[in-house]
Structures are given as C-alpha cells and as structure tokens.
Design an enzyme around this catalytic site. Structure first.
Site, PDB file in Angstrom:
ATOM      1  CE1 TYR A 177      68.220  46.735  88.666  1.00 22.03           C
ATOM      2  CE2 TYR A 177      67.337  44.656  89.456  1.00 22.03           C
ATOM      3  CZ  TYR A 177      68.101  45.363  88.551  1.00 22.03           C
ATOM      4  OH  TYR A 177      68.763  44.711  87.531  1.00 22.03           O
TER       5      TYR A 177
ATOM      6  NE  ARG B 297      62.660  36.875  92.872  1.00 20.40           N
ATOM      7  CZ  ARG B 297      63.613  36.437  92.054  1.00 20.40           C
ATOM      8  NH1 ARG B 297      64.226  37.267  91.240  1.00 20.40           N
ATOM      9  NH2 ARG B 297      63.940  35.160  92.028  1.00 20.40           N
TER      10      ARG B 297
ATOM     11  N   GLY C 145      64.823  30.020  87.763  1.00 19.62           N
ATOM     12  CA  GLY C 145      65.146  31.085  86.824  1.00 19.62           C
ATOM     13  C   GLY C 145      65.839  30.554  85.593  1.00 19.62           C
ATOM     14  NE  ARG C 146      71.119  30.435  87.331  1.00 17.02           N
ATOM     15  CZ  ARG C 146      72.045  30.011  88.167  1.00 17.02           C
ATOM     16  NH1 ARG C 146      73.317  30.067  87.808  1.00 17.02           N
ATOM     17  NH2 ARG C 146      71.717  29.562  89.367  1.00 17.02           N
TER      18      ARG C 146
ATOM     19  CD  GLN D 267      60.576  41.226  89.539  1.00 18.84           C
ATOM     20  OE1 GLN D 267      61.212  41.284  88.498  1.00 18.84           O
ATOM     21  NE2 GLN D 267      61.047  40.651  90.636  1.00 18.84           N
TER      22      GLN D 267
HETATM   23  C1  LIG Z   1      68.612  36.166  82.244  1.00 23.76           C
HETATM   24  C2  LIG Z   1      68.194  36.512  83.657  1.00 23.76           C
HETATM   25  C3  LIG Z   1      67.297  37.559  83.865  1.00 23.76           C
HETATM   26  C4  LIG Z   1      66.847  37.855  85.157  1.00 23.76           C
HETATM   27  N1  LIG Z   1      65.922  38.857  85.332  1.00 23.76           N
HETATM   28  C5  LIG Z   1      65.376  39.071  86.563  1.00 23.76           C
HETATM   29  C6  LIG Z   1      64.315  40.005  86.735  1.00 23.76           C
HETATM   30  O1  LIG Z   1      63.825  40.626  85.785  1.00 23.76           O
HETATM   31  N2  LIG Z   1      63.827  40.191  87.992  1.00 23.76           N
HETATM   32  C7  LIG Z   1      64.333  39.511  89.079  1.00 23.76           C
HETATM   33  O2  LIG Z   1      63.853  39.713  90.199  1.00 23.76           O
HETATM   34  N3  LIG Z   1      65.326  38.606  88.937  1.00 23.76           N
HETATM   35  C8  LIG Z   1      65.849  38.356  87.711  1.00 23.76           C
HETATM   36  N4  LIG Z   1      66.810  37.392  87.554  1.00 23.76           N
HETATM   37  C9  LIG Z   1      67.160  36.523  88.691  1.00 23.76           C
HETATM   38  C10 LIG Z   1      66.332  35.240  88.638  1.00 23.76           C
HETATM   39  O3  LIG Z   1      64.967  35.519  88.870  1.00 23.76           O
HETATM   40  C11 LIG Z   1      66.803  34.239  89.715  1.00 23.76           C
HETATM   41  O4  LIG Z   1      66.784  34.878  90.966  1.00 23.76           O
HETATM   42  C12 LIG Z   1      68.186  33.701  89.428  1.00 23.76           C
HETATM   43  O5  LIG Z   1      68.301  33.248  88.086  1.00 23.76           O
HETATM   44  C13 LIG Z   1      68.544  32.543  90.386  1.00 23.76           C
HETATM   45  O6  LIG Z   1      67.624  31.486  90.224  1.00 23.76           O
HETATM   46  P1  LIG Z   1      68.081  30.147  89.438  1.00 23.76           P
HETATM   47  O7  LIG Z   1      69.249  29.594  90.222  1.00 23.76           O
HETATM   48  O8  LIG Z   1      66.891  29.237  89.467  1.00 23.76           O
HETATM   49  O9  LIG Z   1      68.499  30.563  88.070  1.00 23.76           O
HETATM   50  C14 LIG Z   1      67.319  37.113  86.277  1.00 23.76           C
HETATM   51  C15 LIG Z   1      68.250  36.076  86.057  1.00 23.76           C
HETATM   52  C16 LIG Z   1      68.685  35.770  84.771  1.00 23.76           C
HETATM   53  C17 LIG Z   1      69.658  34.633  84.588  1.00 23.76           C
END
Ligand SMILES: Cc1cc2nc3c(=O)[nH]c(=O)nc-3n(C[C@H](O)[C@H](O)[C@H](O)COP(=O)(O)O)c2cc1C
Length: 367
Positions: A188, A235, A325-326, A99
């Site tokens: 961003y 994204r 993600g989480r 990314q």
């Molecule tokens: C600890 C953490 C770090 C994240 N880092 C990024 C990242 O580097 N780039 C990005 O596009 N989204 C990042 N996100 C967002 C996640 O990719 C995702 O969109 C978000 O957790 C929602 O998805 P989920 O409901 O499956 O957790 C981050 C989220 C968390 C919780």
C-alpha cells in the site's frame, strides 16, 4: 507449556495480558458508505481475550479506499461507527488499535469516479483486485479487474496523504481506540514509497533510502502530533514481493525504518516475516535482525505461526508478541483453543472478504 505466549507484556503504554495479537483482517462488513457496523462490533468483541486486536485496515481518505465495504475514518459518522466497536471490545475486557490505511496505486478508478489512483511513480501493481459491484448487486463474489498505472503524486498529493493520516489518527483516538497502527505493509502507499521497485521518483521522496523513507517519517510525525508515541505502532513487510513489490536491499530498509521508529519512540513495529510460506512467502533473508539492531521497542512478528512456534519465538527472545491472521477467521476463541491444546477450526474463505454474519460472526467456540 506455552508459558511465554501466555505471559503478560507491556507494549508502549498498553498492558497486554498475553502475547497473542489478532492480526489486521479486512472482512468488508462495513456499510457501502464505509461506516463500521454493529455486526463488526460483535465480531471484534468475540475475539477480545487476545492481548491486542489490530483492526482491519481502515481508509484515511476516500482517494485511498479501493475495496467495497471496507471501513473508513474520514468522517465523524465513521468515527461514531467505530465507537460501537471500541465500546464492545472494552466491555469484553480487550484492547484495540486502529490500522490506518491508504491504498495508493492499488485503488481501481471505479472507486474514484473514473479518476486515476495516486502512487509514487507511474508503475502499476501486479495482479487484479475486486471492483465495486453494479447497482443490481445481490451479494456474492465481486468482479475482478487488473490494477492500473497510477498518476505520479505531486507535493500537494503527498501533503494530502500525510494530513489524512493525522486526521485519521485524531478521529481514532476520539472514537476510543487504545492506539493506532500505521499500515506500512503489503504494497500500500507507504510501502510503495519505501520499496525501490515501486518508487523511481527523482525528488526528495525517491532515490536514496533517506528519500524513500521520507513519507513514512512525515506520516509518523503527523500521527505523533495526535497520538502519544507509546500508542503508535507501524506494520511493515519489507521482504514481501506480492502485488509487484520489491526492494534492492530489504535489510538496509528494515534498519532505516527501525531507526525512524526508534527515534520517534513508537510502541511497536509489526513485522510480517513468515516462518513458512502462506499468505506471503517466507523470506530467503529475514530482516528481523536488521530491524532490531536499530529499534529497541516491542516487535510483533507475523506469518504462519501456530501456538508452539509462537511460544518458541517469544521464549527465545526473537519477538515480543506474535500476531495470528487466518486462524482468527474461524476461531473466535483462539486464545482458549491454543491454551487448552484444542484443534483449530478451518475457515471458509468464500466469506473472508464479503458477506454478512455467515462465515464472520457465526463460528462457534470450542466445546
Ligand atoms: C482475509 C484476510 C484479510 C487481511 N487483511 C489485512 C489488513 O486489513 N491489513 C493487513 O495489514 N493485513 C491483512 N491481512 C494479512 C494478515 O494480517 C496476515 O499478515 C496474514 O494473514 C499472515 O498471517 P497468518 O499466517 O497468521 O494468517 C489479511 C489477511 C487475510 C487472510
């Protein structure tokens, strides 16, 4: 059960054995000089049985890096660090894209030797973020500081960002990635240009939808010079208002972005459009339909999914794959757990964005 989620799919040039995508997660385990580590290689290899890993956000330019110990890709040393990651993921049978990230106005001056960050307009982000630690730092939480008003970018600043994305893409492929994901989400730099609330420029990069999407188009073109289009994803989060974002018409924005990605022949668009509020809010007016009206490549959807809802969305042809993600923080074996209906472990968020092995590579597999 879950036949759709665990069916194979081709996304651009990539053959995915299942439709579980690991969402990008910033975990801040690179060196203080932004070089990826062996520890990161182990972490990603633990998760390599998903269809596709999207790496954590990776800075393409020191001016766009505003977070302690996040990885970069602007030097050969950083690319060599990433090579350990791609080799480990490939040895474990996985696929990984990098990314590409530039934080724009969300970089604190503390990361820039006191200089102001750059943004489309002189409007500060809302909220605060982690400042770099002082010389006597021994680990643990970092001090929080509010975002500052950025310096409005000149054409030379814009040209530098575009070139940095191109160079980052070139280094990513040399480091063995299967492709790249352009980070156009979460407030961003690309998102700052896209959304009307953060872009009040009066030149060819602001105002009309065509102008606000110009930086994105130019970055896509620069990256596509280095990487085959069928290995590039984008994204986006056009409905998210986190960090002071906002757009006058997210549906129209999604359509325009879809058209740009369609014309460029990108492999996929990765849309953050949660089905329940969590990391970001569930939008009142979803834009997936707008995006898909103009983009006929694969769409990965993200946000608060579990196995059942992901499977239902794919079976209903609402998305081609779903990213998690989480759940990936505490479940290295998320694919197995979902497939077997095993309970998911809960993440300890104290170690989400800072630390070493603990809360990173030490989450056990089920059973
Ligand atoms: C600890 C953490 C770090 C994240 N880092 C990024 C990242 O580097 N780039 C990005 O596009 N989204 C990042 N996100 C967002 C996640 O990719 C995702 O969109 C978000 O957790 C929602 O998805 P989920 O409901 O499956 O957790 C981050 C989220 C968390 C919780």
């Amino acid at each position: 059960m879950l036949d759709a989620l665990f069916s194979p799919v081709r996304i651009g040039a990539l053959d995915l054995p299942n439709r579980v995508v690991m969402a990008p997660l910033t975990r801040a385990r690179a060196t203080p000089n932004n070089v990826p580590t062996e520890l990161m290689a182990r972490y990603y290899a633990q998760r390599a049985d998903c269809g596709l890993i999207v790496s954590e956000a990776c800075a393409v330019d020191p001016l766009g890096m505003g977070w302690y110990r996040v990885p970069g890709i602007w030097t050969d040393e950083m690319a060599a660090g990433w090579r350990k990651v791609t080799d480990a993921v490939h040895a474990a049978g996985g696929r990984i894209v990098l990314q590409l990230w530039h934080m724009g106005r969300l970089v604190l001056p503390e990361y820039l030797g006191g200089e102001l960050p750059v943004g489309p307009s002189a409007i500060a982000g809302e909220g605060e973020t982690m400042a770099p630690p002082g010389p006597d730092y021994k680990g643990g939480f970092l001090p929080m500081k509010p975002y500052v008003v950025p310096r409005e970018m000149t054409q030379a600043d814009i040209d530098r960002v575009i070139a940095a994305y191109g160079a980052g893409a070139r280094r990513a492929m040399a480091a063995g990635f299967d492709g790249v994901e352009i980070h156009g989400a979460n407030g961003y730099i690309i998102d700052q240009f896209l959304q009307s609330k953060t872009n009040v420029r009066t030149d060819k990069y602001g105002g009309s939808l065509e102008n606000r999407t110009r930086l994105l188009s130019e970055i896509v073109a620069a990256v596509a010079k280095e990487v085959p289009a069928d290995r590039i994803g984008l994204r986006i989060s056009p409905t998210s208002e986190r960090k002071g974002m906002g757009d006058e018409n997210p549906g129209a924005l999604a359509e325009r972005i879809g058209a740009i990605c369609g014309e460029a022949g990108l492999a996929y668009v990765h849309l953050i459009e949660p089905i329940a509020s969590g990391f970001v809010d569930k939008p009142e007016h979803p834009v997936m339909v707008n995006l898909r009206a103009r983009f006929h490549g694969a769409v990965i959807q993200n946000g608060s999914f579990d196995a059942a809802s992901a499977d239902a969305f794919i079976a209903g042809n609402q998305a081609d794959a779903i990213s998690f993600g989480r759940p990936y923080i505490a479940n290295p074996d998320l694919v197995t757990r979902m497939r077997e209906g095993q309970p998911l472990a809960a993440a300890n968020f104290d170690f989400a964005y800072v630390g070493e092995e603990r809360g990173y590579t030490d989450y056990p597999r089920a059973g």
